[in-house]
Design a protein around this motif. Structure first.
Motif, mmCIF file in Angstrom:
data_model
loop_
_atom_site.group_PDB
_atom_site.id
_atom_site.type_symbol
_atom_site.label_atom_id
_atom_site.label_comp_id
_atom_site.label_asym_id
_atom_site.label_seq_id
_atom_site.Cartn_x
_atom_site.Cartn_y
_atom_site.Cartn_z
ATOM 1 N N GLY A 5 0.836 -1.189 0.000
ATOM 2 C CA GLY A 5 0.000 0.000 0.000
ATOM 3 C C GLY A 5 0.870 1.238 0.000
ATOM 4 N N VAL A 6 0.469 2.240 -0.775
ATOM 5 C CA VAL A 6 1.280 3.457 -0.925
ATOM 6 C C VAL A 6 0.393 4.694 -0.765
ATOM 7 C CG1 VAL A 6 2.792 4.764 -2.453
ATOM 8 C CG2 VAL A 6 2.820 2.262 -2.531
ATOM 9 N N ASP A 7 0.847 5.618 0.048
ATOM 10 C CA ASP A 7 0.159 6.892 0.219
ATOM 11 C C ASP A 7 1.014 7.992 -0.379
ATOM 12 O OD1 ASP A 7 -1.446 9.001 1.064
ATOM 13 O OD2 ASP A 7 -0.553 9.062 3.066
ATOM 14 N N ILE A 8 0.500 8.636 -1.423
ATOM 15 C CA ILE A 8 1.196 9.754 -2.068
ATOM 16 C C ILE A 8 0.638 11.057 -1.511
ATOM 17 C CG2 ILE A 8 1.714 10.937 -4.221
ATOM 18 C CD1 ILE A 8 2.973 8.213 -4.194
ATOM 19 N N GLY A 9 1.461 11.798 -0.783
ATOM 20 C CA GLY A 9 1.027 13.056 -0.199
ATOM 21 C C GLY A 9 1.591 14.251 -0.938
ATOM 22 N N THR A 141 -12.896 13.407 5.640
ATOM 23 C CA THR A 141 -11.523 13.747 6.008
ATOM 24 C C THR A 141 -11.427 15.250 6.218
ATOM 25 O OG1 THR A 141 -10.929 13.758 3.646
ATOM 26 C CG2 THR A 141 -10.409 11.780 4.904
ATOM 27 N N LEU A 142 -10.922 15.621 7.384
ATOM 28 C CA LEU A 142 -10.810 17.021 7.792
ATOM 29 C C LEU A 142 -9.339 17.372 7.946
ATOM 30 C CD1 LEU A 142 -13.540 16.806 10.585
ATOM 31 C CD2 LEU A 142 -13.829 17.881 8.336
ATOM 32 N N GLY A 143 -8.820 18.158 7.025
ATOM 33 C CA GLY A 143 -7.411 18.528 7.065
ATOM 34 C C GLY A 143 -7.165 19.768 6.240
ATOM 35 N N THR A 144 -6.149 19.731 5.393
ATOM 36 C CA THR A 144 -5.894 20.874 4.519
ATOM 37 C C THR A 144 -7.056 21.098 3.565
ATOM 38 O OG1 THR A 144 -4.681 19.410 3.021
ATOM 39 C CG2 THR A 144 -3.389 20.651 4.611
ATOM 40 N N GLY A 145 -7.810 20.034 3.317
ATOM 41 C CA GLY A 145 -9.021 20.124 2.517
ATOM 42 C C GLY A 145 -10.135 19.338 3.180
ATOM 43 N N SER A 184 -11.889 23.042 7.106
ATOM 44 C CA SER A 184 -10.504 22.728 6.761
ATOM 45 C C SER A 184 -9.590 23.498 7.714
ATOM 46 C CB SER A 184 -10.207 23.157 5.314
ATOM 47 O OG SER A 184 -10.402 24.558 5.163
ATOM 48 N N THR A 185 -8.306 23.208 7.642
ATOM 49 C CA THR A 185 -7.338 23.892 8.499
ATOM 50 C C THR A 185 -7.403 25.405 8.312
ATOM 51 O OG1 THR A 185 -5.844 21.988 8.496
ATOM 52 C CG2 THR A 185 -4.880 24.134 9.027
ATOM 53 N N ARG A 186 -7.435 25.839 7.066
ATOM 54 C CA ARG A 186 -7.445 27.295 6.826
ATOM 55 C C ARG A 186 -8.736 27.930 7.334
ATOM 56 N NH1 ARG A 186 -8.209 24.818 2.064
ATOM 57 N NH2 ARG A 186 -10.013 25.379 0.786
ATOM 58 N N GLY A 187 -9.845 27.174 7.291
ATOM 59 C CA GLY A 187 -11.104 27.695 7.791
ATOM 60 C C GLY A 187 -11.067 27.918 9.295
ATOM 61 N N ILE A 188 -10.487 26.964 10.011
ATOM 62 C CA ILE A 188 -10.386 27.072 11.468
ATOM 63 C C ILE A 188 -9.443 28.211 11.860
ATOM 64 C CG2 ILE A 188 -9.481 25.898 13.523
ATOM 65 C CD1 ILE A 188 -10.673 23.331 12.465
ATOM 66 N N ILE A 189 -8.310 28.291 11.190
ATOM 67 C CA ILE A 189 -7.337 29.342 11.490
ATOM 68 C C ILE A 189 -7.916 30.733 11.186
ATOM 69 C CG2 ILE A 189 -5.138 30.333 10.722
ATOM 70 C CD1 ILE A 189 -4.079 27.469 10.467
ATOM 71 N N LYS A 190 -8.658 30.828 10.087
ATOM 72 C CA LYS A 190 -9.291 32.104 9.728
ATOM 73 C C LYS A 190 -10.335 32.509 10.765
ATOM 74 C CE LYS A 190 -11.962 34.382 6.092
ATOM 75 N NZ LYS A 190 -12.663 34.212 4.780
ATOM 76 N N LEU A 245 -14.826 10.038 10.897
ATOM 77 C CA LEU A 245 -13.981 11.207 10.665
ATOM 78 C C LEU A 245 -12.510 10.814 10.649
ATOM 79 C CD1 LEU A 245 -15.659 13.727 13.158
ATOM 80 C CD2 LEU A 245 -16.211 13.348 10.746
ATOM 81 N N GLY A 246 -11.771 11.407 9.736
ATOM 82 C CA GLY A 246 -10.329 11.215 9.669
ATOM 83 C C GLY A 246 -9.653 12.532 9.350
ATOM 84 N N GLY A 247 -8.331 12.526 9.232
ATOM 85 C CA GLY A 247 -7.580 13.744 8.963
ATOM 86 C C GLY A 247 -7.104 14.398 10.253
ATOM 87 N N ASN A 248 -6.214 15.347 10.118
ATOM 88 C CA ASN A 248 -5.585 15.967 11.290
ATOM 89 C C ASN A 248 -6.566 16.682 12.210
ATOM 90 O OD1 ASN A 248 -2.925 15.142 10.894
ATOM 91 N ND2 ASN A 248 -2.516 16.802 9.447
ATOM 92 N N ILE A 249 -7.605 17.292 11.647
ATOM 93 C CA ILE A 249 -8.569 18.006 12.485
ATOM 94 C C ILE A 249 -9.360 17.032 13.357
ATOM 95 C CG2 ILE A 249 -10.590 19.537 12.460
ATOM 96 C CD1 ILE A 249 -9.497 20.778 9.903
ATOM 97 N N ALA A 250 -9.513 15.808 12.899
ATOM 98 C CA ALA A 250 -10.238 14.805 13.691
ATOM 99 C C ALA A 250 -9.544 14.522 15.019
ATOM 100 C CB ALA A 250 -10.390 13.513 12.889
ATOM 101 N N LYS A 251 -8.248 14.836 15.105
ATOM 102 C CA LYS A 251 -7.526 14.657 16.368
ATOM 103 C C LYS A 251 -8.058 15.596 17.448
ATOM 104 C CE LYS A 251 -3.281 13.295 13.946
ATOM 105 N NZ LYS A 251 -1.877 13.672 13.603
#
Length: 302
Positions: A5-9, A141-145, A184-190, A245-251
């Protein structure tokens, strides 16, 4: 059976062997490499091939094939990159990644398979995760997007009267704003800057200070409420019984859980247990031939 399995970021590639018999990644085979997404085609593919080859070398068992979780736009059925004008992977535009990898890895092209990265996460949850016993599920997924996937019996649904086109929610509107700009991250920061007049680097910094910063706390409360309001009509239409839920914001789920659940009392809401491994596992699951055959019509619509 064993597969890779490969994750391309956006700045990395992570590769690991997956053992289908016990639904686990073999951590001893995990290889992570940094990637300059603005580099030439040759340089990017060189890093990708090195990383996957190293995992195969460490595995020391026969490999069925390789699955890759890729950001879009991408022709997931044919294995051709369509990423353009987004300041990353420009050199891979129109390149047949399947044939390039098959040639260098000495693997049959048919055994190199692709999936959208957000969909890979949802497949993992539906097949071996918290949504396993649910006929209809939605993965977010909640993160950069803001990523989303709608599934029935483990199969992503890309169209239909009860599903947004492509299963996408990022391009939908909520009270005059694009969902991708809010959840998204930018939404929360804004939102935090609007409330406090101060800037923060990331969501982690915000939830670490939320116990002592009323504005940080309010940002997450508002996030949970608005996310719930936004998701509710889609959940009702699709008749989903679970949201994962997944992604960095889910933390930071504990900081917006109460408000989100108040808006979504009729559905189970949980956070993925797989974390960053979810996309790797989901891509490796593509090497199950029976599942992949059923998935092909969906890939053509992605």
């Amino acid at each position: 059976m064993y597969s890779i399995g490969v994750d391309i970021g956006g700045s990395h590639i992570t590769s690991c062997m997956y053992e289908h018999s016990n639904n686990k990644l073999n951590s001893k085979t995990l290889v992570h490499s940094k990637v300059d997404t603005k580099a030439s085609k040759e340089e990017i593919l060189k890093i990708w091939i090195y990383t996957i080859s190293k995992t195969i070398e460490l595995a020391q068992v026969p490999i069925k094939g390789v699955g890759l979780a890729m950001p879009g736009p991408f022709d997931y059925f044919e294995g051709i990159s369509l990423i353009s004008k987004v300041d990353k992977f420009e050199s891979l535009y129109r390149v047949n990644i399947r044939l390039e990898l098959a040639k260098s890895l000495h693997i049959e092209p048919s055994e190199i398979r692709f999936i959208n990265d957000a969909t890979a996460f949802s497949i993992t949850e539906a097949l071996i995760g918290q949504a396993t016993n649910h006929k209809r599920s939605i993965a977010i997924t909640l993160g950069t997007g803001f990523g989303s996937s709608f599934l029935v019996n483990g199969q992503p649904i890309m169209d239909g009267k009860n599903v947004p086109q492509g299963g996408f929610l990022y391009d939908k509107w909520h009270e005059g704003h694009l969902a991708d700009d809010l959840f998204s991250t930018r939404g929360i920061i804004k939102k935090y800057k609007e409330l406090s007049g101060r800037e923060v680097m990331n969501v982690k910094e915000l939830y670490e200070r939320s116990a002592r910063d009323r504005n940080a706390k309010k940002v997450f409360q508002c996030f949970g409420t608005e996310l719930g309001k936004f998701l509710k009509p889609y959940i009702v239409d699709f008749e989903s019984s679970i949201i994962v839920l997944g992604g960095n914001i889910a933390k930071a789920f504990a900081h917006f859980e109460e408000e989100l659940l108040l808006e979504l009392p009729e559905v189970k809401v949980c956070v993925s247990n797989f974390g960053e491994e979810a996309a790797i596992i989901g891509s490796a699951l593509l090497l199950d031939d029976i599942y992949y055959e059923d998935l092909k019509p969906c890939l053509k619509l992605m």
